[in-house]
Design a protein around this motif. Structure first.
Motif, PDB file in Angstrom:
ATOM      1  N   CYS A   1       7.553  -9.386   6.346  1.00 54.52           N
ATOM      2  CA  CYS A   1       6.001  -9.876   4.882  1.00 54.52           C
ATOM      3  C   CYS A   1       7.077  -8.857   4.438  1.00 54.52           C
ATOM      4  N   ALA A   2       6.490  -8.253   2.925  1.00 55.00           N
ATOM      5  CA  ALA A   2       7.115  -7.430   2.388  1.00 55.00           C
ATOM      6  C   ALA A   2       6.748  -5.848   2.984  1.00 55.00           C
ATOM      7  N   GLU A   3       5.996  -5.509   3.380  1.00 56.36           N
ATOM      8  CA  GLU A   3       4.399  -4.627   3.952  1.00 56.36           C
ATOM      9  C   GLU A   3       5.392  -4.324   5.159  1.00 56.36           C
ATOM     10  N   ALA A   4       5.449  -5.355   6.289  1.00 53.86           N
ATOM     11  CA  ALA A   4       6.645  -5.232   7.320  1.00 53.86           C
ATOM     12  C   ALA A   4       8.194  -4.509   7.090  1.00 53.86           C
ATOM     13  N   GLY A   5       8.648  -4.989   5.822  1.00 48.66           N
ATOM     14  CA  GLY A   5      10.346  -4.720   5.906  1.00 48.66           C
ATOM     15  C   GLY A   5       9.865  -2.716   5.006  1.00 48.66           C
ATOM     16  N   ALA A   6       8.958  -2.630   4.482  1.00 53.67           N
ATOM     17  CA  ALA A   6       8.512  -0.976   4.159  1.00 53.67           C
ATOM     18  C   ALA A   6       8.506  -0.047   5.342  1.00 53.67           C
ATOM     19  N   ILE A   7       7.927  -1.121   6.043  1.00 58.77           N
ATOM     20  CA  ILE A   7       7.359   0.143   7.550  1.00 58.77           C
ATOM     21  C   ILE A   7       8.423   0.203   8.545  1.00 58.77           C
ATOM     22  N   ALA A   8       9.436  -1.460   8.301  1.00 56.84           N
ATOM     23  CA  ALA A   8      10.194  -0.743   9.490  1.00 56.84           C
ATOM     24  C   ALA A   8      11.744   0.215   8.614  1.00 56.84           C
ATOM     25  N   ALA A   9      12.059   0.066   7.551  1.00 61.99           N
ATOM     26  CA  ALA A   9      12.706   1.024   6.491  1.00 61.99           C
ATOM     27  C   ALA A   9      12.470   2.622   7.525  1.00 61.99           C
ATOM     28  N   MET A  10      11.191   2.883   7.539  1.00 67.47           N
ATOM     29  CA  MET A  10      10.032   4.082   6.836  1.00 67.47           C
ATOM     30  C   MET A  10      10.656   4.564   8.154  1.00 67.47           C
ATOM     31  N   VAL A  11      10.159   3.548   9.568  1.00 66.13           N
ATOM     32  CA  VAL A  11      10.412   3.693  10.685  1.00 66.13           C
ATOM     33  C   VAL A  11      12.154   4.195  11.569  1.00 66.13           C
ATOM     34  N   MET A  12      12.811   3.275  10.917  1.00 67.17           N
ATOM     35  CA  MET A  12      13.783   3.408  11.231  1.00 67.17           C
ATOM     36  C   MET A  12      14.776   4.962  10.413  1.00 67.17           C
ATOM     37  N   ALA A  13      13.905   5.404   9.478  1.00 65.35           N
ATOM     38  CA  ALA A  13      14.127   6.733   8.521  1.00 65.35           C
ATOM     39  C   ALA A  13      13.654   8.019   9.601  1.00 65.35           C
ATOM     40  N   GLY A  14      13.043   8.169  10.160  1.00 66.52           N
ATOM     41  CA  GLY A  14      12.384   8.809  11.495  1.00 66.52           C
ATOM     42  C   GLY A  14      10.919   9.132  10.735  1.00 66.52           C
ATOM     43  N   GLN A  15      10.639   8.313  10.009  1.00 67.51           N
ATOM     44  CA  GLN A  15       8.760   8.448   9.333  1.00 67.51           C
ATOM     45  C   GLN A  15       7.738   8.147  10.504  1.00 67.51           C
ATOM     46  N   ARG A  16       6.854   8.766  10.365  1.00 71.29           N
ATOM     47  CA  ARG A  16       5.716   8.126  11.037  1.00 71.29           C
ATOM     48  C   ARG A  16       4.240   7.659  10.287  1.00 71.29           C
ATOM     49  N   GLU A  17       4.447   8.574   9.114  1.00 68.16           N
ATOM     50  CA  GLU A  17       2.909   8.512   8.566  1.00 68.16           C
ATOM     51  C   GLU A  17       3.011   7.923   7.047  1.00 68.16           C
ATOM     52  N   ILE A  18       2.242   7.055   7.022  1.00 62.55           N
ATOM     53  CA  ILE A  18       1.835   6.745   5.020  1.00 62.55           C
ATOM     54  C   ILE A  18       1.152   7.389   4.373  1.00 62.55           C
ATOM     55  N   THR A  19       1.073   8.104   3.416  1.00 57.05           N
ATOM     56  CA  THR A  19      -0.171   8.265   2.821  1.00 57.05           C
ATOM     57  C   THR A  19      -0.191   8.040   1.511  1.00 57.05           C
ATOM     58  N   GLU A  20       0.328   6.845   1.360  1.00 60.74           N
ATOM     59  CA  GLU A  20      -0.289   5.313  -0.137  1.00 60.74           C
ATOM     60  C   GLU A  20       1.373   4.056   0.403  1.00 60.74           C
ATOM     61  N   ALA A  21       0.220   3.013  -0.102  1.00 58.35           N
ATOM     62  CA  ALA A  21       1.003   2.598  -0.049  1.00 58.35           C
ATOM     63  C   ALA A  21       0.445   1.366  -1.339  1.00 58.35           C
ATOM     64  N   LEU A  22       1.822   0.492  -2.132  1.00 58.89           N
ATOM     65  CA  LEU A  22       1.527  -0.300  -2.547  1.00 58.89           C
ATOM     66  C   LEU A  22       2.580  -1.931  -2.359  1.00 58.89           C
ATOM     67  N   VAL A  23       1.389  -3.351  -3.184  1.00 59.68           N
ATOM     68  CA  VAL A  23       1.901  -4.012  -2.640  1.00 59.68           C
ATOM     69  C   VAL A  23       1.545  -4.524  -4.533  1.00 59.68           C
ATOM     70  N   ILE A  24       2.851  -5.314  -4.535  1.00 56.28           N
ATOM     71  CA  ILE A  24       3.003  -6.102  -5.649  1.00 56.28           C
ATOM     72  C   ILE A  24       3.491  -7.625  -6.211  1.00 56.28           C
ATOM     73  N   ALA A  25       2.536  -8.911  -6.035  1.00 60.66           N
ATOM     74  CA  ALA A  25       3.043  -9.895  -5.969  1.00 60.66           C
ATOM     75  C   ALA A  25       2.871 -11.020  -7.501  1.00 60.66           C
ATOM     76  N   ASP A  26       3.774 -12.207  -7.967  1.00 57.34           N
ATOM     77  CA  ASP A  26       3.293 -12.551  -9.591  1.00 57.34           C
ATOM     78  C   ASP A  26       2.102 -13.584  -9.094  1.00 57.34           C
ATOM     79  N   ALA A  27       0.772 -13.116  -9.097  1.00 54.43           N
ATOM     80  CA  ALA A  27      -0.057 -13.837  -8.803  1.00 54.43           C
ATOM     81  C   ALA A  27      -1.303 -13.019  -9.641  1.00 54.43           C
ATOM     82  N   PRO A  28      -2.117 -14.409  -9.829  1.00 50.07           N
ATOM     83  CA  PRO A  28      -3.706 -14.138 -10.883  1.00 50.07           C
ATOM     84  C   PRO A  28      -3.559 -13.140 -10.128  1.00 50.07           C
ATOM     85  N   LEU A  29      -4.575 -12.887  -8.642  1.00 40.97           N
ATOM     86  CA  LEU A  29      -4.909 -11.869  -8.577  1.00 40.97           C
ATOM     87  C   LEU A  29      -4.320 -11.042  -7.579  1.00 40.97           C
TER      88      LEU A  29
END
Length: 145
Positions: A65-93
């Protein structure tokens, strides 16, 4: 219907940075089977932004999933605290993170962390992590182990 939340200029700039990162990530998604591209971006306490996209695999459900990829990149960079998240997709909702990604996000987010979900057409939904994952399993459940 959820009432709109008023945000200040700084929060708007942060949201736009997250949106730009998630849009760029979405364009690089590998979704040849579903054609459902998703991009996600997370902002850390240090202000850094990390993005991810979904990566499908012919051997379902071996994709990422996209979220898992973003989290993996964050952890790989040594970060451990998310203060905000955003998800976007081409969907009706607006597309909410799947159950597994909600738990992955919660590992690094507080219950009040804002998660913005958008469609490429502009529909938006904003929820806190606690609203997305009530009764989350956290490290507090492991205190006696």
């Amino acid at each position: 219907m959820v009432a709109p939340t008023l945000i200040n200029q700084s929060e708007m700039e942060s949201l736009m940075s997250l949106l730009d990162a998630a849009k760029r990530a979405r364009e690089n998604a590998h979704a040849p089977y579903s054609n459902f591209k998703v991009g996600a971006a997370v902002k850390t306490a240090s202000g850094e932004i990390f993005a991810g996209c979904n990566v499908e695999n012919v051997a379902y459900p071996e994709g990422t999933c996209a979220e898992a990829g973003a989290i993996a990149a964050m952890v790989m960079a040594g970060q451990r605290e998310i203060t905000e998240a955003l998800v976007i997709a081409d969907a009706p909702l607006p597309v909410t993170p799947c159950g597994g990604c909600r738990q992955k996000l919660r590992e690094f987010c507080g219950p009040e962390t804002r998660v913005t979900m958008l469609t490429t057409g502009g529909a938006e939904q904003v929820m806190t992590m606690a609203e997305l994952l009530p009764g989350a399993f956290t490290n507090a459940h492991l205190e006696n182990t």
